[in-house]
Design a protein around this motif. Structure first.
Motif, PDB file in Angstrom:
ATOM      1  N   ASP A  20      46.593  -9.162   6.965  1.00  0.00           N
ATOM      2  CA  ASP A  20      47.758  -8.606   6.279  1.00  0.00           C
ATOM      3  C   ASP A  20      48.630  -9.724   5.724  1.00  0.00           C
ATOM      4  O   ASP A  20      48.127 -10.801   5.398  1.00  0.00           O
ATOM      5  CB  ASP A  20      48.550  -7.713   7.255  1.00  0.00           C
ATOM      6  CG  ASP A  20      49.097  -6.471   6.572  1.00  0.00           C
ATOM      7  OD1 ASP A  20      50.020  -6.617   5.751  1.00  0.00           O
ATOM      8  OD2 ASP A  20      48.612  -5.372   6.854  1.00  0.00           O
ATOM      9  N   THR A  21      49.947  -9.473   5.642  1.00  0.00           N
ATOM     10  CA  THR A  21      50.893 -10.453   5.085  1.00  0.00           C
ATOM     11  C   THR A  21      51.436 -11.412   6.139  1.00  0.00           C
ATOM     12  O   THR A  21      52.311 -12.217   5.843  1.00  0.00           O
ATOM     13  CB  THR A  21      52.089  -9.740   4.423  1.00  0.00           C
ATOM     14  OG1 THR A  21      52.802  -8.981   5.413  1.00  0.00           O
ATOM     15  CG2 THR A  21      51.627  -8.820   3.300  1.00  0.00           C
ATOM     16  N   GLY A  22      50.927 -11.314   7.367  1.00  0.00           N
ATOM     17  CA  GLY A  22      51.405 -12.159   8.445  1.00  0.00           C
ATOM     18  C   GLY A  22      52.123 -11.357   9.508  1.00  0.00           C
ATOM     19  O   GLY A  22      52.020 -10.123   9.566  1.00  0.00           O
ATOM     20  N   ILE A  23      52.865 -12.051  10.359  1.00  0.00           N
ATOM     21  CA  ILE A  23      53.613 -11.393  11.429  1.00  0.00           C
ATOM     22  C   ILE A  23      54.872 -12.191  11.737  1.00  0.00           C
ATOM     23  O   ILE A  23      54.830 -13.420  11.871  1.00  0.00           O
ATOM     24  CB  ILE A  23      52.744 -11.222  12.698  1.00  0.00           C
ATOM     25  CG1 ILE A  23      53.487 -10.426  13.783  1.00  0.00           C
ATOM     26  CG2 ILE A  23      52.262 -12.562  13.231  1.00  0.00           C
ATOM     27  CD1 ILE A  23      52.610 -10.009  14.958  1.00  0.00           C
ATOM     28  N   ASP A  48      56.103 -13.904   8.258  1.00  0.00           N
ATOM     29  CA  ASP A  48      55.762 -12.799   7.369  1.00  0.00           C
ATOM     30  C   ASP A  48      56.805 -12.773   6.260  1.00  0.00           C
ATOM     31  O   ASP A  48      57.950 -12.389   6.490  1.00  0.00           O
ATOM     32  CB  ASP A  48      55.748 -11.473   8.147  1.00  0.00           C
ATOM     33  CG  ASP A  48      55.353 -10.283   7.289  1.00  0.00           C
ATOM     34  OD1 ASP A  48      55.053 -10.473   6.096  1.00  0.00           O
ATOM     35  OD2 ASP A  48      55.353  -9.156   7.819  1.00  0.00           O
ATOM     36  N   ASP A  49      56.419 -13.182   5.070  1.00  0.00           N
ATOM     37  CA  ASP A  49      57.354 -13.247   3.939  1.00  0.00           C
ATOM     38  C   ASP A  49      57.346 -11.976   3.101  1.00  0.00           C
ATOM     39  O   ASP A  49      57.855 -11.951   1.994  1.00  0.00           O
ATOM     40  CB  ASP A  49      57.083 -14.473   3.065  1.00  0.00           C
ATOM     41  CG  ASP A  49      55.625 -14.606   2.652  1.00  0.00           C
ATOM     42  OD1 ASP A  49      54.821 -13.695   2.955  1.00  0.00           O
ATOM     43  OD2 ASP A  49      55.273 -15.632   2.029  1.00  0.00           O
ATOM     44  N   ASN A  50      56.761 -10.912   3.660  1.00  0.00           N
ATOM     45  CA  ASN A  50      56.726  -9.641   2.950  1.00  0.00           C
ATOM     46  C   ASN A  50      57.260  -8.492   3.795  1.00  0.00           C
ATOM     47  O   ASN A  50      58.025  -7.671   3.308  1.00  0.00           O
ATOM     48  CB  ASN A  50      55.292  -9.340   2.494  1.00  0.00           C
ATOM     49  CG  ASN A  50      55.133  -7.973   1.863  1.00  0.00           C
ATOM     50  OD1 ASN A  50      55.005  -6.967   2.554  1.00  0.00           O
ATOM     51  ND2 ASN A  50      55.160  -7.932   0.534  1.00  0.00           N
ATOM     52  N   SER A  51      56.852  -8.384   5.057  1.00  0.00           N
ATOM     53  CA  SER A  51      57.235  -7.370   6.050  1.00  0.00           C
ATOM     54  C   SER A  51      56.122  -6.376   6.357  1.00  0.00           C
ATOM     55  O   SER A  51      56.126  -5.731   7.412  1.00  0.00           O
ATOM     56  CB  SER A  51      58.512  -6.593   5.686  1.00  0.00           C
ATOM     57  OG  SER A  51      58.272  -5.582   4.721  1.00  0.00           O
ATOM     58  N   HIS A  52      55.154  -6.256   5.454  1.00  0.00           N
ATOM     59  CA  HIS A  52      54.078  -5.275   5.632  1.00  0.00           C
ATOM     60  C   HIS A  52      53.274  -5.529   6.910  1.00  0.00           C
ATOM     61  O   HIS A  52      53.032  -4.621   7.716  1.00  0.00           O
ATOM     62  CB  HIS A  52      53.171  -5.309   4.403  1.00  0.00           C
ATOM     63  CG  HIS A  52      52.159  -4.210   4.327  1.00  0.00           C
ATOM     64  ND1 HIS A  52      50.938  -4.285   4.966  1.00  0.00           N
ATOM     65  CD2 HIS A  52      52.167  -3.016   3.674  1.00  0.00           C
ATOM     66  CE1 HIS A  52      50.243  -3.184   4.712  1.00  0.00           C
ATOM     67  NE2 HIS A  52      50.962  -2.400   3.919  1.00  0.00           N
ATOM     68  N   GLY A  53      52.866  -6.781   7.109  1.00  0.00           N
ATOM     69  CA  GLY A  53      52.048  -7.113   8.275  1.00  0.00           C
ATOM     70  C   GLY A  53      52.773  -6.895   9.589  1.00  0.00           C
ATOM     71  O   GLY A  53      52.184  -6.419  10.572  1.00  0.00           O
ATOM     72  N   LEU A  86      47.490 -12.012   2.536  1.00  0.00           N
ATOM     73  CA  LEU A  86      48.282 -11.508   1.417  1.00  0.00           C
ATOM     74  C   LEU A  86      49.555 -12.331   1.274  1.00  0.00           C
ATOM     75  O   LEU A  86      50.150 -12.759   2.271  1.00  0.00           O
ATOM     76  CB  LEU A  86      48.654 -10.036   1.644  1.00  0.00           C
ATOM     77  CG  LEU A  86      47.502  -9.044   1.817  1.00  0.00           C
ATOM     78  CD1 LEU A  86      48.051  -7.647   2.069  1.00  0.00           C
ATOM     79  CD2 LEU A  86      46.584  -9.043   0.604  1.00  0.00           C
ATOM     80  N   ASP A  87      50.015 -12.530   0.033  1.00  0.00           N
ATOM     81  CA  ASP A  87      51.196 -13.343  -0.210  1.00  0.00           C
ATOM     82  C   ASP A  87      52.477 -12.509  -0.083  1.00  0.00           C
ATOM     83  O   ASP A  87      52.445 -11.352   0.330  1.00  0.00           O
ATOM     84  CB  ASP A  87      51.114 -14.024  -1.581  1.00  0.00           C
ATOM     85  CG  ASP A  87      51.080 -13.032  -2.748  1.00  0.00           C
ATOM     86  OD1 ASP A  87      51.500 -11.861  -2.576  1.00  0.00           O
ATOM     87  OD2 ASP A  87      50.640 -13.435  -3.844  1.00  0.00           O
ATOM     88  N   ARG A  88      53.598 -13.111  -0.456  1.00  0.00           N
ATOM     89  CA  ARG A  88      54.894 -12.450  -0.268  1.00  0.00           C
ATOM     90  C   ARG A  88      55.055 -11.209  -1.133  1.00  0.00           C
ATOM     91  O   ARG A  88      55.895 -10.353  -0.863  1.00  0.00           O
ATOM     92  CB  ARG A  88      56.039 -13.432  -0.539  1.00  0.00           C
ATOM     93  CG  ARG A  88      56.116 -13.945  -1.950  1.00  0.00           C
ATOM     94  CD  ARG A  88      57.171 -15.022  -2.099  1.00  0.00           C
ATOM     95  NE  ARG A  88      57.274 -15.485  -3.475  1.00  0.00           N
ATOM     96  CZ  ARG A  88      58.039 -14.921  -4.400  1.00  0.00           C
ATOM     97  NH1 ARG A  88      58.774 -13.863  -4.097  1.00  0.00           N
ATOM     98  NH2 ARG A  88      58.075 -15.407  -5.625  1.00  0.00           N
ATOM     99  N   MET A  89      54.227 -11.068  -2.163  1.00  0.00           N
ATOM    100  CA  MET A  89      54.254  -9.877  -3.001  1.00  0.00           C
ATOM    101  C   MET A  89      53.258  -8.819  -2.533  1.00  0.00           C
ATOM    102  O   MET A  89      53.154  -7.748  -3.109  1.00  0.00           O
ATOM    103  CB  MET A  89      53.939 -10.247  -4.460  1.00  0.00           C
ATOM    104  CG  MET A  89      54.885 -11.281  -5.051  1.00  0.00           C
ATOM    105  SD  MET A  89      56.609 -10.732  -5.020  1.00  0.00           S
ATOM    106  CE  MET A  89      56.531  -9.373  -6.189  1.00  0.00           C
TER     107      MET A  89
END
Length: 281
Positions: A20-23, A48-53, A86-89
């Motif tokens: 995913d986008t991280g944690i 996590d620079d997106n929040s999804h992960g 996945l990146d921040r977008m």
């Protein structure tokens, strides 16, 4: 997300790998982020620079300590192995996902990974792109891992399940509350190979779970990305209860316990996740 299971199982010591986008190191994950590998920015510490992960990980395994136990994941005792693809977008490259698959094949035994959660999907431009993702994810399944992937949010048109969720082998999850009306975005089959998908559905609309930030708060998201970790968490509980089960046996248990919603198979699959029935309660 409130823990739906009152069996006493928590997924303890079961490793769940999340692509995913991280944690974000939320207090609800304390002591249970076993590994973090960043295929995007190559950073060492979890972020996590997106929040999804973080949200996905919260649905799987948040233990609720920031909410005094009110908002918990399905398997609050599981271990989390997080791969940032996945990146921040929220965008990613096929190559990074394939590298993550290879990392899992090389490291799953060391980290005790039994479940792989892929709340990531793409509508491939070419059949070759589609095939390479499917081949990659099926190598994980053939290794014995339980791979759970999102059906994607490209519905309601037929043939809208995204890759790698379009693999015939792995467990593909749609959203039971995003199948009808204006919010009918849950991906549906048939796939390129005329396989019925998704395999089952679970709630995915307005799900509350962990969010990044120093206040260790929570946020709401919707989509098949939120339905998928519900199933991954359920699988972690089952593997704590019976570690000897194979991925095929897990898939069959999900099939036998799902609640028929009375919809076509290419919308609901076998039906909606029924956790109590699945756990044999």
């Amino acid at each position: 997300m409130n823990n739906l299971d009152d069996s006493g199982y928590t997924g303890r010591d079961v490793g769940v790998c999340v692509l995913d986008t991280g944690i974000f190191p939320h207090i609800d994950f304390t002591g249970r982020i076993r590994a973090f590998h960043d295929f995007i920015g190559h950073r060492v510490r979890p972020y996590d620079d997106n929040s999804h992960g973080t949200h996905v990980c919260g649905i799987i395994g948040g233990d609720g300590r920031a909410s005094e136990g009110k908002i918990r994941g399905v398997a609050p005792g599981c271990n989390l192995i997080v791969l940032k693809v996945l990146d921040r977008m929220g965008n990613g490259r096929k190559e990074d996902v394939l590298h993550a698959f290879r990392w899992i094949l090389e490291n799953w035994r060391y980290y005790g990974i039994r479940v792989v959660n892929i709340s990531v999907g793409t509508t491939c431009r070419t059949y070759e792109d589609h095939k390479v993702l499917i081949d990659g994810v099926e190598r994980l399944w053939d290794e014995g891992l339980v791979v759970v992937a999102a059906a994607g949010n490209q519905g309601p048109r037929p043939g809208s399940v995204t890759a790698p969720g379009s693999s015939r082998k792995i467990i593909t999850v749609g959203s039971s509350d995003l199948l009808r009306g204006r919010t009918a975005i849950s991906g549906r089959g048939p796939t390129f190979e005329c396989v019925c998908k998704p395999d089952l559905v679970a709630p995915g609309n307005h799900v509350l779970a962990c969010a990044p930030g120093t206040d260790n708060g929570y946020g709401i998201k919707s989509g098949t990305s939120m339905s998928t970790p519900l199933v991954s968490g359920a699988v972690a509980l089952m593997l704590e209860k019976n570690p000897a089960l194979t991925n095929v046996q897990i898939k069959m248990k999900l099939k036998e316990s799902a609640r028929d919603m009375g919809l076509p198979k290419n919308q609901q699959g076998w039906g909606e996740l029924n956790l109590k029935q699945f756990m044999g309660l």
